[in-house]
Design an enzyme around this catalytic site. Sequence first.
Site, mmCIF file in Angstrom:
data_model
loop_
_atom_site.group_PDB
_atom_site.id
_atom_site.type_symbol
_atom_site.label_atom_id
_atom_site.label_comp_id
_atom_site.label_asym_id
_atom_site.label_seq_id
_atom_site.Cartn_x
_atom_site.Cartn_y
_atom_site.Cartn_z
ATOM 1 C CB ALA A 156 -0.963 -0.023 1.193
ATOM 2 C CD GLN B 122 2.202 -12.421 -1.403
ATOM 3 O OE1 GLN B 122 2.141 -13.566 -0.933
ATOM 4 N NE2 GLN B 122 1.134 -11.781 -1.831
ATOM 5 C CG ASP C 23 -3.173 -5.873 3.413
ATOM 6 O OD1 ASP C 23 -2.506 -6.811 3.897
ATOM 7 O OD2 ASP C 23 -2.913 -5.357 2.310
ATOM 8 C CG ASN D 272 -1.318 -9.480 7.363
ATOM 9 O OD1 ASN D 272 -1.034 -8.603 6.551
ATOM 10 N ND2 ASN D 272 -0.446 -10.373 7.777
ATOM 11 C CE LYS D 273 -1.003 -11.076 1.276
ATOM 12 N NZ LYS D 273 -1.654 -10.306 0.234
#
Lengths: 374, 374
Positions: A55, A203, A244, A254-255
């Site tokens: 972001a 990631q 996030d 989050n992820k």
Amino acid sequence: MLVDGVPYRTIWLADDGWAVEIIDQTRLPHAFVTRRLETLQAAANAIGDMQVRGAPLIGACAAYGMALAMHADPSADNLARSYDRLLATRPTAVNLRWALDEMAGLLRELSPNARATAAYRRAAEICDEDVATCEAIGGHGLALIEAAARGKSAGEPVNLLTHCNAGWLATVDWGTALAPIYKAHERGLALHVWVDETRPRNQGAALTAWELGRHGVPHTVIVDNAGGHLMQHGRVDLCIVGTDRTTARGDVCNKIGTYLKALAAHDNGVPFYVALPHSTIDWTIHDGVAEIPIEQRDPAEVLEIAGLTPAGEVARVALTPAGSAAANYAFDVTPARLVSGLITERGVCAASADGLAGLYPEHAPEHAPEQADG
Amino acid sequence: MLVDGVPYRTIWLADDGWAVEIIDQTRLPHAFVTRRLETLQAAANAIGDMQVRGAPLIGACAAYGMALAMHADPSADNLARSYDRLLATRPTAVNLRWALDEMAGLLRELSPNARATAAYRRAAEICDEDVATCEAIGGHGLALIEAAARGKSAGEPVNLLTHCNAGWLATVDWGTALAPIYKAHERGLALHVWVDETRPRNQGAALTAWELGRHGVPHTVIVDNAGGHLMQHGRVDLCIVGTDRTTARGDVCNKIGTYLKALAAHDNGVPFYVALPHSTIDWTIHDGVAEIPIEQRDPAEVLEIAGLTPAGEVARVALTPAGSAAANYAFDVTPARLVSGLITERGVCAASADGLAGLYPEHAPEHAPEQADG
């Protein structure tokens, strides 16, 4: 942070003073390639094609995209067109809209011939502000790692675990979850980081492992399944992840998979911290599980994976039998009850409405707009 | 179970009555290939190269390996050599040693000219016994799925989640965790199975998805990170997994990541069942986390993955940056407190010493050898 000894940010002004350079993150971890962006279109493609991601970095790249646009044509018409073009690249990215509004609001007030200079200056400020925010997160989180280090014998590393990539590659520099780790490394603390690979987009295996390795931080890649076992056996001292979106009571989105690690940390008494700049806090929502819609992405990210062939080429391979469907939820929500604390640019607080109100009193209920106006 | 409408087991006697045929599981999910084994050496290679895998199937293949050896040369010398050769293929596999001891004990007592016939007969019995055990597990587990189905509207599927492959491919037929699912499918219950891909070896994405798909059971592949999110949102009615080793008090050691799913199930009130034949129970150990050593496998399984290229070839690709290390823990332990119940060939019981003692009174403390002898 360092790439094999050379300091880098993820985005910077070229030596000629007008073009913009980035690290092409789609080529990581197998190749370190920088790209020169000379046009609005190039900046928009860099965001849309995820050459830049995270972001804060998306916001910074959009700001420089506006500067490139003003460099080419500072007309009001081009200003409006460029805003729309950049906003369309990742429509749900909060920082993207914020950075574009910031730039457009400033530039509209200026005469065309003043716009380019002002745009480059504000874009540079946005980058520097992000670096300062992340470095402050790092400084506050450092204390947590130092505390863990005091429980260790000399030379025995503090074992951290992180999920996904909330490192400098996701920001302009330092990162969020990894900023405390870089600060601790800078202080000479012995560290070791367990890096969740973070399927489906990997990631962790691709970006977190790369940035820790290039900066010289000891780490080990593990599959997402492994963290619970490590925590059961005392092999993790501290978890730090990013977020996030953070709710007003401290739930964190989050992820996907973050929630599972938080459960394991809670079950084994391992501190579980979430690092965040205030820009991820959504003061309008409280119950993250109930209120945050979870994006579903292309099932192909589950069904296939890209990697480096022995011949040195990047190839996509299929992992599943023909005919099997996949579902691909991008995020999950970790309830505040599983979070030991939030590491923000203003300090560390409890993952609760009171904790956040203490650090951000301007957002506390008693300062809600209708009362501040009264 | 069915492969596109044709019933198969994982191992069977060839039409000529002496060779043995198997499904080459190293070729799944991208190709369905059967192999004809004519020699002891071929059977040993099939086990060593993991063309057959799963404890019950390894035992069955070893038994048929002894039969192939006796077919070629029924001498005492070859009997001893073949036992050693097969045992060396997977030295830690409990069922392998059990099947070999069973075969060798029987064959040593017979004259050489009687050995081949007896070996084929006993190998066939070992296979049939495994099928009966798994089918019984399926029958007992079926009641749990039927109970979940009663809470559903007509046509709404029961959503199950499983980890790794504890299906018919790991046994001779039916499987353990998947046996109740095949039984429920046979009864016409509406089902849908969430299949964890199960990194690093992806037995879920490769084997579980393949066998469910070929048999016609609706399923969706998910990354190992996704199960917690699905359970938070009521998308999982029941988890069923297998176990490689079960302690006397009901702790289960299963594929890495099982513990994380059990935590999520517990946190969301989703029943979490473990299916097992009694052969996985180790009555000598109690605290699985403290007492079961966890195998570490080749880090290459984390650093690389195999898949099918667009050109239709299977290729291995690297996932991590050069220089990043990986750790590869194969199993984790789920404490009994997180297990709703154990589904055995004798029925369903609590995951506790009392629960197991109720189903297996011959192993209960009051029947321990020193007292039974007194």
